[in-house]
Motif scaffolding. Structure first.
Motif, PDB file in Angstrom:
ATOM      1  N   GLY A  90       1.282   1.780   0.764  1.00 58.03           N
ATOM      2  CA  GLY A  90       2.649   1.786   0.252  1.00 58.03           C
ATOM      3  C   GLY A  90       3.683   1.746   1.359  1.00 58.03           C
ATOM      4  N   THR A  91       3.434   2.495   2.438  1.00 55.76           N
ATOM      5  CA  THR A  91       4.380   2.503   3.556  1.00 55.76           C
ATOM      6  C   THR A  91       4.454   1.140   4.227  1.00 55.76           C
ATOM      7  N   LEU A  92       3.311   0.495   4.416  1.00 56.86           N
ATOM      8  CA  LEU A  92       3.310  -0.825   5.056  1.00 56.86           C
ATOM      9  C   LEU A  92       4.041  -1.855   4.195  1.00 56.86           C
ATOM     10  N   VAL A  93       3.773  -1.846   2.890  1.00 54.98           N
ATOM     11  CA  VAL A  93       4.471  -2.782   2.003  1.00 54.98           C
ATOM     12  C   VAL A  93       5.969  -2.498   2.006  1.00 54.98           C
ATOM     13  N   GLY A  94       6.333  -1.217   1.935  1.00 57.29           N
ATOM     14  CA  GLY A  94       7.750  -0.870   1.970  1.00 57.29           C
ATOM     15  C   GLY A  94       8.404  -1.244   3.288  1.00 57.29           C
ATOM     16  N   SER A  95       7.661  -1.120   4.389  1.00 62.77           N
ATOM     17  CA  SER A  95       8.223  -1.479   5.697  1.00 62.77           C
ATOM     18  C   SER A  95       8.514  -2.968   5.785  1.00 62.77           C
ATOM     19  N   VAL A  96       7.623  -3.774   5.234  1.00 63.92           N
ATOM     20  CA  VAL A  96       7.868  -5.215   5.202  1.00 63.92           C
ATOM     21  C   VAL A  96       9.120  -5.513   4.379  1.00 63.92           C
ATOM     22  N   ALA A  97       9.268  -4.830   3.260  1.00 67.66           N
ATOM     23  CA  ALA A  97      10.459  -5.032   2.432  1.00 67.66           C
ATOM     24  C   ALA A  97      11.724  -4.619   3.176  1.00 67.66           C
ATOM     25  N   VAL A  98      11.648  -3.548   3.988  1.00 64.57           N
ATOM     26  CA  VAL A  98      12.800  -3.111   4.774  1.00 64.57           C
ATOM     27  C   VAL A  98      13.245  -4.217   5.716  1.00 64.57           C
ATOM     28  N   VAL A 100      12.725  -7.392   5.524  1.00 62.53           N
ATOM     29  CA  VAL A 100      13.271  -8.527   4.772  1.00 62.53           C
ATOM     30  C   VAL A 100      14.683  -8.229   4.293  1.00 62.53           C
ATOM     31  N   PHE A 101      14.884  -7.061   3.699  1.00 64.68           N
ATOM     32  CA  PHE A 101      16.203  -6.735   3.142  1.00 64.68           C
ATOM     33  C   PHE A 101      17.261  -6.592   4.236  1.00 64.68           C
ATOM     34  N   VAL A 102      16.898  -5.943   5.329  1.00 61.95           N
ATOM     35  CA  VAL A 102      17.865  -5.799   6.426  1.00 61.95           C
ATOM     36  C   VAL A 102      18.197  -7.169   7.002  1.00 61.95           C
ATOM     37  N   TYR A 143      10.166   4.155  -2.211  1.00 57.85           N
ATOM     38  CA  TYR A 143      11.140   4.983  -1.503  1.00 57.85           C
ATOM     39  C   TYR A 143      11.057   4.854   0.015  1.00 57.85           C
ATOM     40  N   THR A 144      10.031   4.160   0.540  1.00 54.98           N
ATOM     41  CA  THR A 144      10.042   3.845   1.971  1.00 54.98           C
ATOM     42  C   THR A 144      11.221   2.952   2.304  1.00 54.98           C
ATOM     43  N   VAL A 145      11.547   2.039   1.391  1.00 53.56           N
ATOM     44  CA  VAL A 145      12.706   1.176   1.610  1.00 53.56           C
ATOM     45  C   VAL A 145      13.977   2.008   1.690  1.00 53.56           C
TER      46      VAL A 145
END
Length: 745
Positions: A90-98, A100-102, A143-145
């Motif tokens: 979950g953290t790795l997937v959320g980190s990738v999303a971070v 991308v969004f940033v 919520y990592t994002v």
């Protein structure tokens, strides 16, 4: 009058010595409280170890490793490994999303926050659709994002460094939790799994004995089936955790899943047979007692098959191997013996009674068949490798898309609301409020009563804020080095973890465990800013108050509407039984129905009336849905092997029945019930005409009789006076349906 007391009585009534009382108290403490204290020491030790490593590696925020330990720590090592695995994913997937969004929205904070809210809503939706720690993985990716992305959006140039630091801190916490759990007084999940399997098998053997022996009443059977709903969900959760720690469990994972599937099918069969016999006992047909007398001797023969030579019930997998041999022999002889009994009583039974006997004997054979399969699988667990391991049909949870969508929308709306307030007000700590609200809205959405859970956590956070202020500005500045810091933190952390072991106080302990380190443990570059501390503390409290309000206002999961909606979804399982593909349909139907009932059970702890209604619908759904699947399977064999066995009118009547049943369970009314009874009676008449008095081969006649038995069972279930369908009976509908020649309309 003789007042003498026997020595045995005197020993029993004499007060125990102080030493004996002390010994008993110590033994009780060792069994109940000592494991909790071991857990407390392990958790605090692992957390401080992660904190020390974080300081040694000069990580930006070593407290993240400490908090990670408290989040992933579980009593059994298998649970820790499972939760840690999904936390990393979950953290790795959320980190990738971070990233991308940033990269896309760093210059437009409004769009960034909107994208973050949509992502968190989507992940919360995914969390609601899944079970166990897989659900936790979706929460983490959401919520990592918020935890990484919102601070990173304020400093886009540091995004990659922030992501890598966050992943490193979490990894340190996960590794420390796993190592300490595995090496310090390890508690494996596998022994608990073995106890559950053995206990459930033994309990079910007792239930079969009392049910088929006639000593179990309807309420006792329904209570047992209610317990089995939780047992089925619990065993699947234990299995999914134990495979992470024990290679022996991994080698048997397929068989454990198979046992759960066979257990569901078997419990439905036993319940259906018991309900049919209850209906015969309540029947006004004089021939019903003849049927009971004819079939009951077979029931009493089942219990001895499940006992050892000394009279004790089968418990271990080794014992089950002997029971499987006896069941196989019994199953082989049962059809011949039942045919002989039927022929011997044929002249005494009317048409209704013959149908009852055929239906009861068919259900009995299915019970023995399922029991034999279940016992074989249990016996196969003795061997490391076995052919019964080849089982690819996984447990299939069932979640309402509506309730999952509501949970996702609630999390997204909460984040959007707080983010809007943050942007419009310019609140310096608004980012803390937004990211914390998003995190807790996602985490607690799976709780039975999330508003109550968040309220108790809020009280724990309030205490953490007060203690944190005292530590941050009065104790930490006086400390020198990590060891003094660890010694100062230990009492509060131990108290917090101890509270999490008490069910009624767990929310308070969780709030302290997570937020006391957040506010009291200094970063590597420590800052002592009272204004900043108060701002962040207020932000934490506001975020939890807003989250609690969101769960209380935005379609709370504990409302009667939610329960009724889930009950409707449960009834709609009959639609799946009527129209879904037959491949693996039985398992999907069984597991989906029980999963929905488990969700209702979690929501209705304080509302027994709602729970009772839902259980009534569960039993009706299981009985009728299972019979429909069996009927469809039989018809598939007829259509593919000998389509001329039934007339076009019979096929049309069967199609009509399959159309009216879903309408009844989607909208139970007197009209829909009358339509189903009419269609069922017409279908019975058509199949009886196909059987006819003329000669047919034994295989053909048996196939048609099985079809007739399923139809008759559906009919008796619809007419059951204890069924939730009973209030839908109009005037003389039930009486008209039970009378008439050959059930013809």
């Amino acid at each position: 009058m003789n007042t003498s007391v026997s020595p045995a009585t005197a020993d029993a009534t004499a007060p125990q010595s102080f030493g004996r009382q002390l010994h008993d108290a110590a033994a009780d403490w060792w069994q109940t409280d000592f494991p909790n204290w071991i857990y407390v020491f392990k958790m605090v030790f692992a957390g401080l170890l992660a904190l020390g490593i974080g300081y040694a590696l000069d990580l930006e925020s070593p407290r993240s490793g400490l908090i990670t330990v408290f989040i992933v720590m579980q009593p059994q090592s298998g649970m820790i490994l499972a939760k840690s695995f999904y936390r990393v994913i979950g953290t790795l997937v959320g980190s990738v999303a971070v990233v991308v969004f940033v990269g896309l929205f760093a210059q437009t904070p409004e769009l960034f926050l909107l994208a973050t809210a949509c992502w968190i809503g989507l992940c919360t939706f995914g969390s609601a659709l899944n079970r166990n720690f897989r659900s936790y993985g979706f929460v983490l990716s959401g919520y990592t994002v918020a935890l990484i992305g919102i601070p990173a959006a304020l400093n886009p140039a540091l995004t990659f460094d922030s992501v890598m630091t966050r992943v490193t801190e979490i990894t340190v916490g996960i590794v420390c939790a796993g190592v300490v759990s595995a090496l310090v007084f390890p508690q494996a999940s596998a022994p608990g799994l073995v106890r559950v399997i053995r206990g459930r098998f033994t309990a079910f053997v007792d239930l079969i004995g009392s049910t088929l022996g006639g000593s179990a009443d309807r309420k006792a059977l329904e209570a047992a089936n209610a317990r089995f709903v939780g047992d089925i969900i619990g065993l699947e959760a234990l299995r999914s955790s134990a495979i992470f720690e024990d290679p022996e469990i991994r080698l048997r994972s397929g068989r454990l899943t198979r046992m759960n599937s066979e257990f569901m099918a078997l419990s439905t069969r036993v319940h259906g047979l018991h309900q049919l016999m209850n209906r015969l006992h309540d029947s006004r047909n004089p021939s019903a007692q003849l049927v009971i007398d004819a079939i009951s001797p077979y029931f009493r023969e089942v219990q001895p098959l499940l006992t050892r030579s000394g009279g004790e019930p089968v418990m271990t997998a080794v014992d089950a191997a002997d029971a499987a041999l006896k069941l196989e022999s019994y199953k082989r002889e049962l059809p011949r013996r039942v045919r002989a009994t039927r022929n011997a009583h044929a002249q005494k039974l009317d048409d209704d009674a013959v149908l009852d006997f055929d239906t009861a004997s068919e259900l009995l054979y299915r019970v023995i068949e399922e029991l034999h399969a279940y016992t074989l699988t249990y016996a196969s667990l003795v061997q490391r490798r076995h052919e019964r391991e080849q089982w690819e049909h996984a447990y299939a949870p069932k979640t309402s898309m509506v309730t999952a969508s509501v949970a996702g929308a609630r999390a997204a709306i909460t984040l959007i609301g707080l983010s809007t307030f943050w942007i419009l007000s310019g609140w310096p700590s608004g980012d803390v409020a937004a990211l914390n609200a998003a995190a807790f809205c996602a985490i607690t959405s799976a709780a039975p009563d999330p508003a109550k859970a968040t309220r108790t956590v809020t009280m724990g956070v309030a205490l953490a804020v007060v203690l944190g202020y005292f530590y941050t500005f009065h104790i930490v500045p006086q400390l020198d080095g990590f060891w003094m810091l660890a010694a100062a933190l230990t009492p509060v952390l131990m108290l917090a973890v101890l509270l999490t072991t008490r069910p009624t106080l767990a929310g308070y302990g969780l709030g302290i465990c997570i937020f006391f380190p957040f506010v009291a443990v200094p970063d590597n570059l420590a800052h002592f800013n009272a204004a900043g501390y108060l701002n962040e503390s207020i932000a934490l409290m506001v975020s939890l108050i807003v989250t609690t309000g969101a769960f209380m206002v935005l379609l709370p999961p504990t409302t009667n509407w939610t329960v009724r909606h889930l009950e409707k979804q449960l009834r709609k399982q009959v639609v799946q039984a009527c129209f879904a593909r037959l491949a693996h349909l039985t398992l999907q139907f069984e597991s989906g129905t029980r999963d929905l009932m488990h969700q209702i059970t979690m929501l209705t702890g304080s509302r027994p009336a709602l729970r009772k209604d839902a259980f009534g619908w569960m039993f009706a759904t299981l009985e009728i849905g299972h019979a429909v699947i069996e009927l469809r399977t039989e018809l598939h064999g007829i259509r593919s092997g000998n389509p001329g066995l039934l007339s076009p009118a019979a096929y049309a009547a069967l199609d009509r029945l399959r159309e009216t049943l879903p309408a009844l369970f989607e909208q139970p009314t007197p009209a829909t019930l009358a339509a189903v009874l009419d269609a069922n009676n017409r279908t019975i008449a058509e199949v009886q005409q196909a059987i006819g008095p003329h000669y047919r081969e034994r295989s053909e006649r048996h196939r048609l009789q099985r079809t007739l038995s399923y139809l008759h069972f559906i009919r008796t279930a619809l007419l059951d006076p204890q069924s939730p369908l009973q209030p839908m009976h109009q005037g003389g509908t039930a009486l008209a349906a039970t009378s008439g020649v050959n059930h013809a309309a």
